[in-house]
Write an enzyme that holds these catalytic residues in place. Structure first.
Site, mmCIF file in Angstrom:
data_model
loop_
_atom_site.group_PDB
_atom_site.id
_atom_site.type_symbol
_atom_site.label_atom_id
_atom_site.label_comp_id
_atom_site.label_asym_id
_atom_site.label_seq_id
_atom_site.Cartn_x
_atom_site.Cartn_y
_atom_site.Cartn_z
ATOM 1 N N TRP A 118 -50.092 -5.129 -34.651
ATOM 2 C CA TRP A 118 -50.323 -6.117 -33.598
ATOM 3 C C TRP A 118 -49.270 -5.891 -32.495
ATOM 4 O O TRP A 118 -48.112 -5.622 -32.782
ATOM 5 C CB TRP A 118 -50.199 -7.541 -34.153
ATOM 6 C CG TRP A 118 -50.287 -8.558 -33.054
ATOM 7 C CD1 TRP A 118 -51.401 -8.952 -32.390
ATOM 8 C CD2 TRP A 118 -49.194 -9.261 -32.458
ATOM 9 N NE1 TRP A 118 -51.078 -9.859 -31.410
ATOM 10 C CE2 TRP A 118 -49.723 -10.072 -31.430
ATOM 11 C CE3 TRP A 118 -47.811 -9.282 -32.686
ATOM 12 C CZ2 TRP A 118 -48.935 -10.895 -30.632
ATOM 13 C CZ3 TRP A 118 -47.021 -10.100 -31.893
ATOM 14 C CH2 TRP A 118 -47.590 -10.905 -30.884
ATOM 15 N N ASP B 152 -58.466 -19.736 -24.753
ATOM 16 C CA ASP B 152 -58.511 -20.597 -25.932
ATOM 17 C C ASP B 152 -58.027 -22.029 -25.640
ATOM 18 O O ASP B 152 -57.040 -22.218 -24.941
ATOM 19 C CB ASP B 152 -57.588 -19.940 -26.978
ATOM 20 C CG ASP B 152 -57.765 -20.502 -28.358
ATOM 21 O OD1 ASP B 152 -58.521 -21.471 -28.512
ATOM 22 O OD2 ASP B 152 -57.140 -19.962 -29.282
ATOM 23 N N LYS C 80 -64.980 -13.813 -22.811
ATOM 24 C CA LYS C 80 -64.013 -13.070 -23.630
ATOM 25 C C LYS C 80 -64.308 -13.440 -25.081
ATOM 26 O O LYS C 80 -64.174 -14.603 -25.468
ATOM 27 C CB LYS C 80 -62.593 -13.472 -23.236
ATOM 28 C CG LYS C 80 -61.501 -12.793 -24.065
ATOM 29 C CD LYS C 80 -60.125 -13.147 -23.485
ATOM 30 C CE LYS C 80 -58.979 -12.665 -24.332
ATOM 31 N NZ LYS C 80 -57.686 -13.195 -23.855
ATOM 32 N N TRP C 81 -64.729 -12.463 -25.877
ATOM 33 C CA TRP C 81 -65.139 -12.678 -27.270
ATOM 34 C C TRP C 81 -63.997 -12.223 -28.166
ATOM 35 O O TRP C 81 -63.733 -11.035 -28.293
ATOM 36 C CB TRP C 81 -66.408 -11.879 -27.559
ATOM 37 C CG TRP C 81 -66.990 -12.004 -28.915
ATOM 38 C CD1 TRP C 81 -66.360 -11.796 -30.111
ATOM 39 C CD2 TRP C 81 -68.340 -12.349 -29.242
ATOM 40 N NE1 TRP C 81 -67.224 -11.981 -31.154
ATOM 41 C CE2 TRP C 81 -68.458 -12.323 -30.648
ATOM 42 C CE3 TRP C 81 -69.469 -12.670 -28.489
ATOM 43 C CZ2 TRP C 81 -69.648 -12.597 -31.310
ATOM 44 C CZ3 TRP C 81 -70.653 -12.941 -29.157
ATOM 45 C CH2 TRP C 81 -70.740 -12.915 -30.544
ATOM 46 N N ASP C 82 -63.355 -13.177 -28.807
ATOM 47 C CA ASP C 82 -62.133 -12.885 -29.568
ATOM 48 C C ASP C 82 -62.413 -12.918 -31.069
ATOM 49 O O ASP C 82 -63.418 -13.490 -31.530
ATOM 50 C CB ASP C 82 -61.092 -13.959 -29.195
ATOM 51 C CG ASP C 82 -59.660 -13.509 -29.379
ATOM 52 O OD1 ASP C 82 -59.436 -12.480 -30.036
ATOM 53 O OD2 ASP C 82 -58.758 -14.207 -28.872
ATOM 54 N N MET C 83 -61.544 -12.316 -31.849
ATOM 55 C CA MET C 83 -61.607 -12.398 -33.317
ATOM 56 C C MET C 83 -60.157 -12.293 -33.804
ATOM 57 O O MET C 83 -59.544 -11.239 -33.682
ATOM 58 C CB MET C 83 -62.428 -11.233 -33.864
ATOM 59 C CG MET C 83 -62.667 -11.326 -35.358
ATOM 60 S SD MET C 83 -62.579 -9.736 -36.147
ATOM 61 C CE MET C 83 -63.226 -10.090 -37.760
ATOM 62 N N ASN C 84 -59.635 -13.393 -34.327
ATOM 63 C CA ASN C 84 -58.193 -13.446 -34.538
ATOM 64 C C ASN C 84 -57.703 -13.359 -35.977
ATOM 65 O O ASN C 84 -56.566 -13.706 -36.254
ATOM 66 C CB ASN C 84 -57.627 -14.711 -33.879
ATOM 67 C CG ASN C 84 -57.498 -14.517 -32.382
ATOM 68 O OD1 ASN C 84 -56.853 -13.581 -31.930
ATOM 69 N ND2 ASN C 84 -58.148 -15.363 -31.613
ATOM 70 N N CYS D 97 -62.299 -8.570 -27.668
ATOM 71 C CA CYS D 97 -60.880 -8.765 -27.911
ATOM 72 C C CYS D 97 -60.750 -9.063 -29.394
ATOM 73 O O CYS D 97 -61.671 -9.615 -29.997
ATOM 74 C CB CYS D 97 -60.426 -9.979 -27.089
ATOM 75 S SG CYS D 97 -58.773 -10.573 -27.458
ATOM 76 N N ASP E 184 -52.102 -7.628 -27.051
ATOM 77 C CA ASP E 184 -51.438 -8.865 -26.639
ATOM 78 C C ASP E 184 -50.072 -8.581 -26.031
ATOM 79 O O ASP E 184 -49.393 -9.493 -25.573
ATOM 80 C CB ASP E 184 -51.269 -9.804 -27.843
ATOM 81 C CG ASP E 184 -52.513 -10.652 -28.047
ATOM 82 O OD1 ASP E 184 -53.337 -10.737 -27.116
ATOM 83 O OD2 ASP E 184 -52.658 -11.228 -29.145
HETATM 84 C C1 DGJ Z 1 -55.741 -13.418 -29.003
HETATM 85 C C2 DGJ Z 1 -56.000 -12.762 -27.681
HETATM 86 O O1 DGJ Z 1 -55.615 -11.430 -27.723
HETATM 87 C C3 DGJ Z 1 -55.254 -13.516 -26.593
HETATM 88 O O2 DGJ Z 1 -55.424 -12.884 -25.368
HETATM 89 C C4 DGJ Z 1 -55.739 -14.921 -26.549
HETATM 90 O O3 DGJ Z 1 -57.078 -14.966 -26.149
HETATM 91 C C5 DGJ Z 1 -55.563 -15.583 -27.912
HETATM 92 N N1 DGJ Z 1 -56.150 -14.810 -28.953
HETATM 93 C C6 DGJ Z 1 -56.160 -16.954 -27.910
HETATM 94 O O4 DGJ Z 1 -56.137 -17.528 -29.151
#
Ligand code: DGJ
Length: 727
Positions: free
Chosen positions: A195, A363, A472-476, A522, A544
């Site tokens: 990361w 977010d 912006k489609w995120d997956m965290n 993302c 990030d």
């Molecule tokens: C991870 C993304 O990489 C960030 O840019 C941001 O959108 C956060 N998630 C939001 O939770």
């Protein structure tokens, strides 16, 4: 061009500069004969070596197993003698594993068939070849599909398994391709990271045994990447041979390089067989993802240029290849969760005056989300923050002459959400155990079509409700438990792949229903930056970490394979939020030029001096964005190699315009000013650089001398124009 020489039983796939040759033995095995610089004949059967050693089954049936272990099988199978570990393994209804594939038929045709439900390169002026391999005892067929992209020196390959028996069987391994290389490859080039440190380039030596890079996180991840290149000894940016493979897939993958007892190197790529098992019923088909393969003989830069051209022409959504991407401001690092609609409008008011073209609300706008521990899944505007609703907010942003974009994380649900309270069985979880949390969230069970439909319904409603032009489609978080409450016991091995298929289906629906939407993928920064996602979204948030020094390495690794225009690059605060490094505003902007330029900071809060610099930075980006989006990229120097400076060029296809970007990370004392050899110019053409005139060959051979820069973290962008354009 695709040729089949019937008398020799040889297939030959030619691109502009390469040939890929396969042959069929007397027994019907498909062997890989040759891959490399173009050859002008199909008289190559000798290179398969079936006459040279005595083990060929038709000549010495008593040594079939020895044959299996040494023959360069085009699509090696497991359990019948090839001890390398092949591309495919199938468990039959008796629980036995082992198969033997022989050529049954083939078909050569113009154009290309796409994969069903998975992204694959678009066809163009393409020729394709399908070779059907079959195992009659098992009732299984493997259809190997090849498509030739002549001008890019690229071949795509994919595999379809068909059950022609009358019972089900289980595919326990199905890789997309392998290459058998007898030529002198000595080094491996791969991408690794973490990361905030994605896709750093690693070069290592091939040695006896195996080298594996793979993911089992349900996505490629920050750590590994579904790309591999094998290099000849001493291969550098401009000279030497490169064999490269890139998988069009966004889930668990494996890449294996294996050097065997015969000094032969095999390289495999495909879905990671770990925790994979697909039940294939009678008459059913399974398609494995496509792999992009190339041989480049003019060094690493030539591999990169082939990939860039190919991605632009055949992978990226056509609408966005040349269309200019808006310069955006994203409120994530500006406000994190602490914002409301008035704050966003305040940022937009300032931003629009500076020349920024779009505001992206990140977010925190939905449910009751004020931190990362609630509300995922509750895709309704939080009316305490977005007081007038989404339409009102979008209208207010639009009234400033700006576009409006929004963030989603559709694959996830928070334990503290109405969605989870209503459907606790909609998450991936091992039965009888509490599901594991990561960033206080669960992964939704995308094997369950009700879940996928529900999520799509919410996205659709939101996007219909206001003028939203970007998502912006995120997956965290990664996927851990590959276990679904909606699938029977003998289909649990399908969960990870089903997740990826559902993801593709969702993004396909999204871009079909909203054809002009700009989708940016993302994943906690750049954990899912791959060819599969680029099929739907022309740009992906790269990392990030927007610290310019760290970005040099992340962007160099990313651009080794993917075009600059695919990379989300923003100017962020200093000290940097991830590593605390303090850098000049101008350098942060110069480094963000190598992608889809934007700002990730609160433009209302930065210093007057920095704010005053923004209009010129945007003007500079706008001046070069067409060149950056369409030109040829040449890596000149790498900070990760020399620990002092970094440099690249982008040259227009007609060689009339170029930019040279140079970053001095660490200042040198008492050394000669930097001389850089330039690339990609026309040797006989004259160019103006910083007011002086040079011949292209002079700049590329004798080099260009940079004016000295003073201090650490300094950068310069130099424009190069041929006199044809300046006259
Ligand atoms: C991870 C993304 O990489 C960030 O840019 C941001 O959108 C956060 N998630 C939001 O939770």
């Amino acid at each position: 061009m695709v040729i089949y020489d019937k008398s020799r039983k040889v297939f030959k796939l030619d691109t502009a500069n390469t040939s890929y040759v396969m042959g069929v033995t007397e027994e019907g095995y498909l062997g890989n004969i040759y891959y490399g610089k173009k050859v002008d004949t199909t008289d190559l059967v000798y290179a398969m070596r079936t006459d040279e050693h005595p083990f060929t089954p038709s000549k010495m049936p008593g040594e079939k197993i020895s044959f299996m272990d040494r023959f360069p099988m085009e699509y090696p199978f497991e359990g019948t003698g090839d001890s390398h570990g092949g591309c495919i393994s199938i468990k039959d209804s008796k629980g036995q594993e082992g198969l033997e594939l022989k050529v049954k038929s083939h078909n050569i045709y113009a154009g290309k068939k796409g994969l069903k439900g998975m992204p694959s390169a678009r066809g163009g002026n393409t020729m394709s070849l399908d070779i059907v391999l079959s195992d009659e005892a098992l009732g299984a067929e493997a259809v190997l599909s090849y498509s030739v992209y002549e001008e890019c020196d690229i071949i795509t390959r994919s595999v379809k398994i068909v059950n022609i028996s009358d019972t089900s069987f289980y595919i326990t391994k199905v890789l997309s391709a392998c290459l058998n290389l007898e030529t002198e490859v000595s080094d491996i080039l791969s991408l690794h990271g973490a990361w905030a440190r994605e896709r750093h380039i690693q070069r290592s030596k091939i040695s006896y045994g195996s080298y594996i890079t793979e993911s089992s996180r349900g996505e490629p991840g920050h750590q590994e990447h579904p790309f591999i290149a094998l290099l000849s000894e001493n291969c550098n940016r401009e000279t030497g041979s490169v064999y490269a493979m890139n998988l069009v897939y966004s889930g668990n993958f494996t890449v294996k390089v294996q050097k065997d007892q015969f000094d032969r190197t095999r390289v495999y790529i495909g879905i990671n067989p770990e925790r994979f098992c697909w039940k294939l019923g009678s008459g059913e088909e399974f398609e494995a993802p496509e792999v992009i393969i190339q041989y480049a003989c003019e060094g690493i830069n030539s591999m990169t240029r082939n990939f860039h051209d190919f991605f632009r022409q055949y992978i990226l959504p056509p609408e966005w290849v040349v269309a200019e991407r808006p310069v955006l401001v994203n409120n994530w690092e500006a406000t994190y969760f602490d914002f409301d609609d008035d704050k966003l409008v305040q940022i937009a008011e300032e931003a629009s005056g500076l020349g920024i073209e779009m505001l992206v609300m990140d977010d925190g706008w939905f449910g009751h989300r004020n931190s990362d521990n609630s509300s995922l899944g509750d895709w309704y505007a939080n009316r305490e923050k977005i007081k007038g609703g989404l339409k009102d907010l979008a209208d207010r942003i639009n009234a400033l002459g700006m576009k409006f974009g929004i963030w989603f994380e559709p694959e996830m649900v928070s334990p503290d959400s109405d969605l989870f309270r209503e459907h606790p069985d909609w998450i991936l979880a091992l039965d009888g155990r509490e599901a594991g949390l990561c960033r206080t969230q669960y992964v939704l069970d995308f094997s369950n079509p009700d879940v996928v439909d529900y999520i799509y319904g919410r996205l659709y409603e939101i996007l219909k409700s206001a003028n939203i032009e970007y998502v912006k489609w995120d997956m965290n978080r990664p996927i851990a438990e590959a276990a679904s409450l909606s699938l029977p016991p003998d289909r649990q091995g399908e969960v990870m792949h089903r997740h990826v298929l559902a993801l593709y289906r969702l993004q396909e629906r999204l871009v079909t229903d909203f054809p002009h939407l700009l989708l940016e993928n993302c994943s906690s920064g750049g954990a899912r930056f791959d060819a599969g996602m680029l099929y739907y979204s022309p740009q992906i948030w790269c990392s990030d970490n927007a610290d310019p020094v760290e970005r040099l390495m992340v962007q160099e690794g990313t651009h080794l394979v993917y075009p600059l225009s695919t990379t989300g690059t923003h100017v962020a605060d200093s000290p940097n939020h991830v590593n605390g490094r303090v850098t000049p505003f101008s350098t942060r902007a110069d480094i963000a030029l190598a992608g889809t330029f934007g700002y990730e900071l609160d433009v209302t809060r930065i210093s007057e001096e920095e704010r005053a610099m923004i209009p010129a930075q945007i003007e500079k980006y706008k001046k070069y964005r067409h060149l950056i989006q369409t030109g040829d990229y040449y890596r000149i120097a790498s900070f990760s190699e020399n620990n002092r400076y970094d440099s690249y060029m982008v040259v227009s296809k007609d060689q009339n315009k170029a930019i040279l970007v140079y970053v001095q990370v660490v200042t040198d004392s008492n050394v000669l000013t930097k001389k850089l050899k330039l690339y990609g110019l026309c040797p006989g053409r004259k160019y103006i650089v910083d007011g002086a005139e040079y011949l292209g060959s002079t700049l590329m051979n004798a080099g260009y001398i940079l004016k000295p820069l003073r201090g650490d973290f300094q950068s310069v962008v130099i424009e190069i124009n041929s006199t044809c354009t300046t006259a």
